[in-house]
Scaffold this motif. Structure first.
Motif, PDB file in Angstrom:
ATOM      1  N   TRP A  17       0.873  -1.341  -0.155  1.00 17.72           N
ATOM      2  CA  TRP A  17      -0.080   0.064  -0.109  1.00 17.72           C
ATOM      3  C   TRP A  17       1.011   1.267   0.088  1.00 17.72           C
ATOM      4  O   TRP A  17       0.707   2.349  -0.891  1.00 17.72           O
ATOM      5  N   ARG A  21       1.385   4.041  -3.166  1.00 18.74           N
ATOM      6  CA  ARG A  21       0.997   5.412  -3.113  1.00 18.74           C
ATOM      7  C   ARG A  21       1.828   6.386  -3.501  1.00 18.74           C
ATOM      8  O   ARG A  21       1.784   7.637  -3.707  1.00 18.74           O
ATOM      9  N   HIS A 270      -3.411   4.802 -12.228  1.00 18.45           N
ATOM     10  CA  HIS A 270      -2.498   4.409 -11.306  1.00 18.45           C
ATOM     11  C   HIS A 270      -0.953   3.979 -12.098  1.00 18.45           C
ATOM     12  O   HIS A 270      -0.169   4.266 -11.953  1.00 18.45           O
TER      13      HIS A 270
END
Length: 318
Positions: A17, A21, A270
């Protein structure tokens, strides 16, 4: 023991995670070229990236689609007309992109343009039906990529290819599944070849979403056309009841398609903006919970699901 295992799994997801990011810097200086921006995923992604501040080069099939997109975005976004089945059109669009990006190169190439019809049982189709889909979904992806690859390599950028859950498991006839399997293979080889240059290749494998290429009405219309054109032998073998059941199945599936296209475009974004993009994205709960697990199941089990739960029985098989 179980506590350690849970701890390790939790740590893995926490680190992933945090890693995912991290965002690429200077996004406002980066150019992204997207095909198939008239509607659907491409249209939404173009608007999404424009809001993010990237310099979007949007390829549309029609001038009407290009005009509508320009009216919904900032002056930074620019459009070009592109037919991915025509070499001359691709060459012209490539020159147009070169003039815009200059020495910076092309940060992102999103091969999104695609079609899904005609889709029917293989025996109901002609060779040209397969060719029409392969020209757009596979050969178009390959030719656009080959023409723009040097610009992507110069920028050490990204290639994002839109595949499908049907690039993992083939549950219907026609050229669509074949084309998406081809996109998977092309993307995998491309990723390995370009890794030394710092170029990253990502594959988007959506489940079922309500877009312009899979409108239920269009699918049913094309299916009826192929049935009407089928030989007498084929019609006798399958029977009218099979056709009715098959069309009803398509109607039922159309009702459960997701209309939240941002689930897909968020994955695309993303893949273009994260420092550490994933190799594959599978947006949609049907992709994650049904089709993706099916792709790892034994072939006999997948065949049984398709045979007993999905496809109706032909008349001469009863």
């Amino acid at each position: 023991m179980w506590l350690y295992l849970v701890g390790l799994v939790s740590l893995y997801y926490l680190l992933r995670w945090y890693r995912e990011r991290q965002v690429v810097s200077h996004l406002r200086d980066k150019y992204v070229f997207i095909t198939g921006c008239d509607s659907g995923f491409g249209n939404l992604l173009a608007r999404q990236l424009d809001l993010r501040g990237l310099r979007v080069l949007a390829a549309c099939l029609t001038e009407q689609g290009a005009e509508q997109l320009r009216g919904q975005t900032s002056d930074r976004l620019e459009t070009v007309i592109l037919d991915v089945t025509q070499t001359e059109s691709i060459a012209a669009a490539t020159q147009w992109v070169k003039e815009h990006v200059g020495d910076r190169g092309l940060w992102g190439l999103v091969n999104n343009a695609g079609i899904s019809v005609p889709s029917a049982l293989n025996e109901w189709l002609t060779k040209q039906d397969f060719v029409n889909i392969l020209d757009v979904n596979l050969l178009g992806v390959i030719e656009v990529t080959l023409n723009l690859l040097s610009l992507v390599r110069k920028a050490r950028g990204r290639v994002v290819n839109v595949s499908s859950v049907f690039g993992r498991v083939s549950l219907c006839g026609g050229g669509y599944c074949i084309s998406k399997y081809g996109v998977e293979a092309f993307s995998d080889s491309l990723r390995r070849e370009l890794s030394s240059f710092g170029v990253k290749v990502a594959i988007i494998e959506p489940g079922f979403f309500k877009t312009g290429i899979n409108k239920t009405e269009t699918l049913l219309l094309k299916l009826q056309e192929r049935w009407d054109q089928a030989s007498l032998d084929v019609k006798e073998a399958y029977g009218k009841k099979f056709l009715d059941s098959y069309m009803k199945m398509i109607e039922t599936m159309g009702k459960i398609y997701s209309s939240n296209l941002s689930l897909v475009t968020d994955c695309m974004e993303h893949a273009l903006t994260a420092c550490h993009p994933r190799t594959r994205y599978s947006p949609g709960w049907d992709a994650k919970l049904f089709y993706l697990p099916m792709s790892y199941m034994p072939t006999a089990l997948v065949d049984a699901v398709d045979y007993y739960l999905l496809l109706p029985r032909p008349e001469q098989a009863r």
